[in-house]
Design a protein around this motif. Structure first.
Motif, PDB file in Angstrom:
ATOM      1  N   THR A   1       4.968 -23.965 -40.042  1.00  0.00           N
ATOM      2  CA  THR A   1       4.455 -24.527 -41.300  1.00  0.00           C
ATOM      3  C   THR A   1       2.997 -24.928 -41.149  1.00  0.00           C
ATOM      4  O   THR A   1       2.189 -24.721 -42.065  1.00  0.00           O
ATOM      5  CB  THR A   1       5.304 -25.741 -41.719  1.00  0.00           C
ATOM      6  OG1 THR A   1       6.646 -25.310 -41.938  1.00  0.00           O
ATOM      7  CG2 THR A   1       4.758 -26.370 -42.995  1.00  0.00           C
TER       8      THR A   1
ATOM      9  N   ALA B   1       1.195 -23.038 -44.092  1.00  0.00           N
ATOM     10  CA  ALA B   1       0.922 -23.862 -45.270  1.00  0.00           C
ATOM     11  C   ALA B   1      -0.572 -23.986 -45.598  1.00  0.00           C
ATOM     12  O   ALA B   1      -0.946 -23.908 -46.778  1.00  0.00           O
ATOM     13  CB  ALA B   1       1.557 -25.243 -45.109  1.00  0.00           C
TER      14      ALA B   1
ATOM     15  N   THR C   1      10.277 -32.109 -44.614  1.00  0.00           N
ATOM     16  CA  THR C   1      10.202 -31.579 -45.979  1.00  0.00           C
ATOM     17  C   THR C   1       9.503 -32.565 -46.901  1.00  0.00           C
ATOM     18  O   THR C   1       8.602 -32.196 -47.675  1.00  0.00           O
ATOM     19  CB  THR C   1      11.627 -31.291 -46.507  1.00  0.00           C
ATOM     20  OG1 THR C   1      12.216 -30.260 -45.716  1.00  0.00           O
ATOM     21  CG2 THR C   1      11.595 -30.857 -47.968  1.00  0.00           C
TER      22      THR C   1
ATOM     23  N   TRP D   1       5.765 -32.973 -45.885  1.00  0.00           N
ATOM     24  CA  TRP D   1       4.963 -31.798 -46.259  1.00  0.00           C
ATOM     25  C   TRP D   1       4.801 -31.691 -47.770  1.00  0.00           C
ATOM     26  O   TRP D   1       3.777 -31.201 -48.255  1.00  0.00           O
ATOM     27  CB  TRP D   1       5.608 -30.536 -45.705  1.00  0.00           C
ATOM     28  CG  TRP D   1       5.494 -30.408 -44.220  1.00  0.00           C
ATOM     29  CD1 TRP D   1       4.516 -30.953 -43.417  1.00  0.00           C
ATOM     30  CD2 TRP D   1       6.371 -29.703 -43.337  1.00  0.00           C
ATOM     31  NE1 TRP D   1       4.736 -30.627 -42.100  1.00  0.00           N
ATOM     32  CE2 TRP D   1       5.866 -29.862 -42.015  1.00  0.00           C
ATOM     33  CE3 TRP D   1       7.525 -28.948 -43.535  1.00  0.00           C
ATOM     34  CZ2 TRP D   1       6.486 -29.283 -40.915  1.00  0.00           C
ATOM     35  CZ3 TRP D   1       8.150 -28.378 -42.427  1.00  0.00           C
ATOM     36  CH2 TRP D   1       7.634 -28.546 -41.132  1.00  0.00           C
TER      37      TRP D   1
ATOM     38  N   GLU E   1       1.930 -33.764 -48.356  1.00  0.00           N
ATOM     39  CA  GLU E   1       0.718 -33.238 -47.727  1.00  0.00           C
ATOM     40  C   GLU E   1       0.166 -32.010 -48.445  1.00  0.00           C
ATOM     41  O   GLU E   1      -1.055 -31.878 -48.634  1.00  0.00           O
ATOM     42  CB  GLU E   1       1.031 -32.891 -46.270  1.00  0.00           C
ATOM     43  CG  GLU E   1      -0.167 -32.415 -45.470  1.00  0.00           C
ATOM     44  CD  GLU E   1       0.146 -32.254 -43.986  1.00  0.00           C
ATOM     45  OE1 GLU E   1      -0.741 -31.758 -43.247  1.00  0.00           O
ATOM     46  OE2 GLU E   1       1.259 -32.623 -43.563  1.00  0.00           O
ATOM     47  N   TYR E   2       1.062 -31.104 -48.844  1.00  0.00           N
ATOM     48  CA  TYR E   2       0.602 -29.828 -49.389  1.00  0.00           C
ATOM     49  C   TYR E   2       0.799 -29.683 -50.898  1.00  0.00           C
ATOM     50  O   TYR E   2       0.211 -28.790 -51.511  1.00  0.00           O
ATOM     51  CB  TYR E   2       1.310 -28.675 -48.671  1.00  0.00           C
ATOM     52  CG  TYR E   2       0.988 -28.610 -47.199  1.00  0.00           C
ATOM     53  CD1 TYR E   2      -0.297 -28.282 -46.767  1.00  0.00           C
ATOM     54  CD2 TYR E   2       1.960 -28.888 -46.239  1.00  0.00           C
ATOM     55  CE1 TYR E   2      -0.605 -28.224 -45.420  1.00  0.00           C
ATOM     56  CE2 TYR E   2       1.657 -28.828 -44.883  1.00  0.00           C
ATOM     57  CZ  TYR E   2       0.379 -28.506 -44.480  1.00  0.00           C
ATOM     58  OH  TYR E   2       0.073 -28.454 -43.146  1.00  0.00           O
TER      59      TYR E   2
ATOM     60  N   VAL F   1       7.175 -27.740 -51.228  1.00  0.00           N
ATOM     61  CA  VAL F   1       8.034 -27.765 -50.039  1.00  0.00           C
ATOM     62  C   VAL F   1       9.336 -28.477 -50.399  1.00  0.00           C
ATOM     63  O   VAL F   1       9.321 -29.624 -50.852  1.00  0.00           O
ATOM     64  CB  VAL F   1       7.355 -28.487 -48.857  1.00  0.00           C
ATOM     65  CG1 VAL F   1       8.223 -28.373 -47.610  1.00  0.00           C
ATOM     66  CG2 VAL F   1       5.968 -27.910 -48.600  1.00  0.00           C
TER      67      VAL F   1
END
Length: 245
Positions: free
Chosen positions: A120, A124, A164, A167, A170-171, A178
């Motif tokens: 990831t 990602a 999960t 992330w 974060e993303y 995610v």
């Protein structure tokens, strides 16, 4: 009805059999080009051939995700991705914690947790740079509650659920979603070998049966598709209601 994943590239780790193979087939049916990966080349090529016979597109990349170097090689070999499914995992036989050897602990953490973390971290940011992408992690209902004899496996799946959510935060702002699917007992060959352990669990499942790999795969396809466009950080249980009671 138009295919939901047309012209998208997907990687499914641990997809040479069982749930992973079902996920690869389901993604391909929806129009994605799927990178099938795993340690067994014969099984991997068989999955790819089946997808091709059904009119889908897939390639096989051999990968043993026990080392960081192997994870990096898989990320490079897979090319640009729109969808990443972190499915690879060691299914562990129930055992008392005191009887679990250290090398098994290291192996489970490497495959079930570290590989997904590193992969990831490679994939990602590339998705984020394009402002789109979907990552689906395979957790487990074992990561939602305790079970005697399953501390190691449960620990690795709880880690998948935790990653999960982190992330997603974060993303998500960069357009990358995610989420995770948490299967309960599923009718695969590996689970069939654990009948003595699984039978008492199924006796408590509201549906009174195991899930099929295809049912788990459909949940993954949903989370990877635009139908789940504003779903971030979810843990979707496919367990016949076991985690609800």
């Amino acid at each position: 009805m138009p295919a939901r994943l047309s012209d998208r590239n997907a990687l499914v780790t641990g997809s040479t059999d069982g749930i992973g193979a079902a996920i690869a087939r389901a993604l391909a049916t929806e129009g994605a080009h799927v990178v099938v990966s795993g340690r067994n080349s014969a099984r991997g090529e068989k999955v790819v051939a089946g997808i091709a016979e059904a009119g889908g597109r897939a390639t096989f990349v051999a990968a043993d995700l026990g080392t960081g170097a192997a994870v990096r090689e898989l990320a490079d070999a897979s090319g640009p991705l729109d969808i990443l499914v972190n499915n690879a995992a060691m299914l562990l036989n129930p055992a008392p914690t005191a009887d679990v050897p250290e090398e098994l602990v290291d192996g489970a953490l490497a495959v079930n947790v570290k590989a997904a973390f590193l992969l990831t971290g490679l994939v990602a940011p590339r998705m984020a740079a394009l402002g789109r992408g979907a990552i689906v992690n395979l957790g487990s209902i074992n990561g939602l509650f305790g079970s005697a004899g399953s501390a190691l496996y449960s620990m690795t799946k709880a880690a998948m659920h935790s990653m999960t959510k982190s992330w997603a935060d974060e993303y998500g702002p960069s357009g990358v979603r995610v989420n995770a699917v948490a299967p309960g007992p599923t009718s695969t060959e590996k689970v069939a070998a654990l009948t003595e352990h699984v039978a008492p669990i199924l006796a408590k499942v509201p549906s009174r049966r195991a899930s099929t790999p295809e049912e788990v795969a459909r949940a993954v396809v949903f989370l990877a598709s635009d139908e789940a466009a504003n779903i971030h950080g979810a843990i979707l249980s496919v367990d016949g209601g076991r985690s609800a009671i």
